[in-house]
Enzyme design. Structure first.
Site, short mmCIF file in Angstrom:
data_model
loop_
_atom_site.label_atom_id
_atom_site.label_comp_id
_atom_site.label_asym_id
_atom_site.label_seq_id
_atom_site.Cartn_x
_atom_site.Cartn_y
_atom_site.Cartn_z
N GLY A 49 62.41 75.29 78.59
CA GLY A 49 60.98 75.48 78.38
C GLY A 49 60.21 74.72 79.43
O GLY A 49 60.76 73.81 80.07
N HIS A 144 58.55 71.00 71.21
CA HIS A 144 58.62 70.15 72.41
C HIS A 144 57.54 70.57 73.42
O HIS A 144 56.81 69.71 73.95
CB HIS A 144 60.02 70.26 73.02
CG HIS A 144 60.21 69.48 74.28
ND1 HIS A 144 61.10 68.42 74.38
CD2 HIS A 144 59.64 69.59 75.50
CE1 HIS A 144 61.05 67.93 75.61
NE2 HIS A 144 60.18 68.62 76.32
N HIS A 148 53.78 68.79 74.75
CA HIS A 148 53.30 68.57 76.12
C HIS A 148 51.82 68.94 76.25
O HIS A 148 51.07 68.29 76.97
CB HIS A 148 54.09 69.43 77.12
CG HIS A 148 55.38 68.81 77.56
ND1 HIS A 148 55.46 67.59 78.18
CD2 HIS A 148 56.66 69.28 77.52
CE1 HIS A 148 56.72 67.32 78.49
NE2 HIS A 148 57.48 68.32 78.09
NI NI Z 1 59.52 68.55 78.30
#
Ligand code: NI
Length: 180
Positions: A49, A144, A148
């Site tokens: 990702g 996750h 960010h």
């Molecule tokens: Ni990351």
């Protein structure tokens, strides 16, 4: 195609809350090229990702994909997915601990508890509404990447920093590698 430079831990862009994308912007060639570059960059570095702040663009965008990934050989496949302005809902009460890494924190791993399932809503790369009902590894990747976009990185989510591990030691002490 361009491989973008990846911001590493300590760069302020990783700690900012990313701005929403104006849907009118999505159809522009510049925006579409940026999405292609994000995908190319994720693949170049064997990421599962990538969030836009990781390539110095503080915008609510992430991409993910898992297809026989050498960094996560056990991970189930995740189709190439691009989400703009994502919102997470219906996060399961149950959390699952698992090892995680990040292209912005190279060569490290740590055990991170994540919700087992969730629903992610947003826009796809054509600007159309998108709803993803996901669980397991896919749900982990989305949490996750979404983190960010809020300015969080996975060590913020670790319950015990003592599992923070360099990859070399991870291979030596934390996994049974039958091929060696
Ligand atoms: Ni990351």
């Amino acid at each position: 195609m361009a491989i973008l430079k990846v911001a590493r831990l300590g760069h302020p862009v990783l700690r900012q809350k990313a701005a929403n994308v104006d849907p009118k912007e999505i159809g522009t060639p510049e925006f579409q090229r940026f999405l292609d570059d994000m995908v190319d960059t994720m693949r170049e570095y064997d990421g599962v990702g990538l969030a836009a702040p990781q390539v110095h663009a503080s915008k609510q965008i992430f991409v993910c994909e898992v297809e026989k990934n050498p960094r996560y050989p056990e991970a189930p496949s995740v189709p190439l997915t691009c989400v703009i302005n994502p919102v997470l809902k219906d996060l399961s009460d149950k959390k699952v601990p698992m090892w995680e890494g990040c292209l912005s924190i190279p060569d490290m791993r740590g055990v991170v508890p994540r919700h087992e399932s969730l629903i992610c809503e947003g826009l796809d790369r054509k600007g159309k509404p998108l709803t993803l009902e996901v669980s397991g590894f896919f749900a982990r990747v989305i949490q996750h990447e979404w983190d960010h976009l809020q300015g969080h990185v996975y060590p913020d989510r670790m319950k015990d920093l003592r599992t923070l591990t360099f990859l070399q030691e991870f291979g030596r002490y934390w996994v049974d590698d039958e091929e060696d």
